[in-house]
Design an enzyme around this catalytic site. Structure first.
Site, PDB file in Angstrom:
ATOM      1  N   LYS A  92       4.649  -4.428  -9.495  1.00  0.00           N
ATOM      2  CA  LYS A  92       5.811  -4.513  -8.609  1.00  0.00           C
ATOM      3  C   LYS A  92       6.335  -5.934  -8.553  1.00  0.00           C
ATOM      4  CE  LYS A  92       8.800  -3.480  -5.420  1.00  0.00           C
ATOM      5  NZ  LYS A  92       8.592  -2.828  -4.120  1.00  0.00           N
ATOM      6  N   ASP A 117       9.287   4.462   0.536  1.00  0.00           N
ATOM      7  CA  ASP A 117       9.306   3.100   1.076  1.00  0.00           C
ATOM      8  C   ASP A 117       8.931   3.129   2.549  1.00  0.00           C
ATOM      9  OD1 ASP A 117       9.373   0.380   1.086  1.00  0.00           O
ATOM     10  OD2 ASP A 117      11.546   0.198   1.033  1.00  0.00           O
ATOM     11  N   HIS A 165       3.924   1.861   1.641  1.00  0.00           N
ATOM     12  CA  HIS A 165       3.195   0.674   2.131  1.00  0.00           C
ATOM     13  C   HIS A 165       2.067   1.141   3.036  1.00  0.00           C
ATOM     14  CE1 HIS A 165       6.189  -2.278   0.718  1.00  0.00           C
ATOM     15  NE2 HIS A 165       7.027  -1.274   0.900  1.00  0.00           N
ATOM     16  N   HIS A 182      14.103   1.973  -4.546  1.00  0.00           N
ATOM     17  CA  HIS A 182      14.936   2.284  -3.369  1.00  0.00           C
ATOM     18  C   HIS A 182      16.402   1.928  -3.551  1.00  0.00           C
ATOM     19  CE1 HIS A 182      13.927  -1.901  -2.752  1.00  0.00           C
ATOM     20  NE2 HIS A 182      12.738  -1.654  -2.265  1.00  0.00           N
ATOM     21  N   HIS A 201      12.070  -4.688  -6.722  1.00  0.00           N
ATOM     22  CA  HIS A 201      12.890  -4.732  -5.510  1.00  0.00           C
ATOM     23  C   HIS A 201      14.140  -5.525  -5.905  1.00  0.00           C
ATOM     24  CE1 HIS A 201      13.438  -4.961  -0.998  1.00  0.00           C
ATOM     25  NE2 HIS A 201      14.427  -5.703  -1.490  1.00  0.00           N
TER      26      HIS A 201
HETATM   27  O1  DOR Z   1      12.235  -2.429   4.693  1.00  0.00           O
HETATM   28  C1  DOR Z   1      11.367  -2.824   3.934  1.00  0.00           C
HETATM   29  N1  DOR Z   1      10.098  -2.999   4.336  1.00  0.00           N
HETATM   30  N2  DOR Z   1      11.690  -3.107   2.680  1.00  0.00           N
HETATM   31  C2  DOR Z   1      10.823  -3.670   1.832  1.00  0.00           C
HETATM   32  O2  DOR Z   1      11.185  -3.920   0.716  1.00  0.00           O
HETATM   33  C3  DOR Z   1       9.466  -4.031   2.272  1.00  0.00           C
HETATM   34  C4  DOR Z   1       9.051  -3.238   3.406  1.00  0.00           C
HETATM   35  C5  DOR Z   1       7.801  -3.786   4.099  1.00  0.00           C
HETATM   36  O3  DOR Z   1       6.857  -4.141   3.381  1.00  0.00           O
HETATM   37  O4  DOR Z   1       7.794  -3.815   5.316  1.00  0.00           O
HETATM   38 ZN    ZN Z   2       8.778  -1.171  -0.194  1.00  0.00          ZN
END
Ligand code: DOR
Ligand code: ZN
Length: 336
Positions: free
Chosen positions: A98, A241, A18, A169, A135
């Protein structure tokens, strides 16, 4: 066998990261671009990336933020009921799409309700060879959400026998088992799910910087992930992730989900694989498997790691990294 003191990784990749937008993008994207040759960039921005124009603008912003670092961002679209024409136009601009079930995690409010209602989009992706990253969590009890979603993966795999499906994940023993039931089903595994269990998150004082979705599970689940990864399972790729949030969104009532692992991910992986005498399996996990699965071609980049201790910084701007202030037994020696 002699213990290795050094390890060269050829074109390491992070298949799930991200980068966010704005100032956060400027802080975190260069940190990934420093040590990785490429990464699959998540589309859960505000608003989500749902058009080719948005993909192109985001790619440009990432390239600008990471310039000079020899890094390829692999772009994604946020799953939606795209038409055949939209997908045809996007196919050579993206690496994957996604899918977030609506409301399961950060910025997923605009995700899909009924996945099988988008059948024509899934068929077109199958025809065009666009991988579907999922996800995979339901809205059930937090520890059961991934297990409950496995039936959906199974049904998808049966109904779309040529669609590449990546279980993102994964955190459970049952997900590892499902991997081998369908040839076109793959998975990513994070660093943190190989290291922590729910006890680390909430067994003592609550640790907001270890709170993520899917939540870390039981020791036997972590063990199943570790075994699969350390044995070099060819259908599993590294996807950090790495999900940065500012301190104010983590250390508060209503802590955001996400663990920031990107800057130190490779030394920490080397430390973990070394501890299990499996350093020879790291190249596959971080590069060979994903290059085969996603057909990506990153530019050359070699990262030399050594068994020299390194200290994880206390913060990167407003973001607190995983294991902040602690020492990792490995470090990055050189990047070519
Ligand atoms: O812990 C997470 N944070 N899991 C996710 O699926 C999204 C991610 C986020 O975008 O902060
Ligand atoms: Zn993620």
């Amino acid at each position: 066998m002699n213990r290795l003191n050094e390890l060269n990784l050829d074109r390491p990749l992070d298949m799930h990261v991200h980068f966010r937008q704005g100032n956060m993008l400027q802080v975190v994207a260069p940190l990934t671009a420093e040590s990785f040759a490429g990464a699959i960039v998540m589309p859960n921005l505000v608003p989500p990336i749902r058009s080719l124009e948005a993909v192109q603008a985001y790619r440009e912003a990432i390239l600008k933020a990471t310039q000079g670092r020899n890094f390829t961002p692999f772009m994604t679209l946020f799953f939606w009921a795209y038409t055949d024409a939209e997908l045809e136009a996007a196919a050579d601009q993206i690496t994957a799409i996604k899918l977030y079930p609506a409301g399961v995690t950060t910025n997923s409010e605009e995700g899909i309700g009924d996945l099988f209602a988008a059948r024509t989009t899934l068929s077109a992706m199958e025809e065009l060879g666009i991988p579907l990253l999922i996800h995979g969590e339901t809205h059930g009890f937090v520890l059961d959400r991934e297990r409950e979603f496995l039936a959906t993966y199974d049904r998808l795999a049966r109904e779309f026998p040529r669609l590449k499906i990546v279980m993102e994940h994964i955190t459970t023993r049952e997900a590892v088992e499902l991997l081998d039931r369908h040839e076109h089903l793959y998975a990513t595994v994070t660093l943190h799910h190989l290291l922590i269990t729910l006890d680390d998150v909430a067994g003592g004082l609550l640790q907001p910087h270890l709170f993520c979705k899917p939540i870390a599970k039981r020791p036997e689940d972590r063990e199943a992930l570790l075994q699969a990864v350390l044995q070099g399972h060819p259908k599993i790729s590294f996807g950090s992730d790495s999900a940065p949030h500012p301190l104010s969104a983590k250390e508060c009532a209503g802590c955001a989900a996400g663990i920031f692992t990107a800057p130190h991910a490779l030394p920490m992986l080397a430390e973990l694989f070394d501890r299990h005498q499996a350093l020879d399996k790291l190249q596959g996990f971080v590069s060979d498997h994903p290059r085969a699965i996603y057909s990506v071609q990153p530019a050359p980049k070699t990262v030399r790691l050594s068994r020299t201790p390194s200290v994880i910084p206390p913060n990167y701007g407003e973001v607190i990294p995983f294991r902040a202030g602690q020492t990792c037994a490995w470090s990055i020696e050189d990047i070519q």
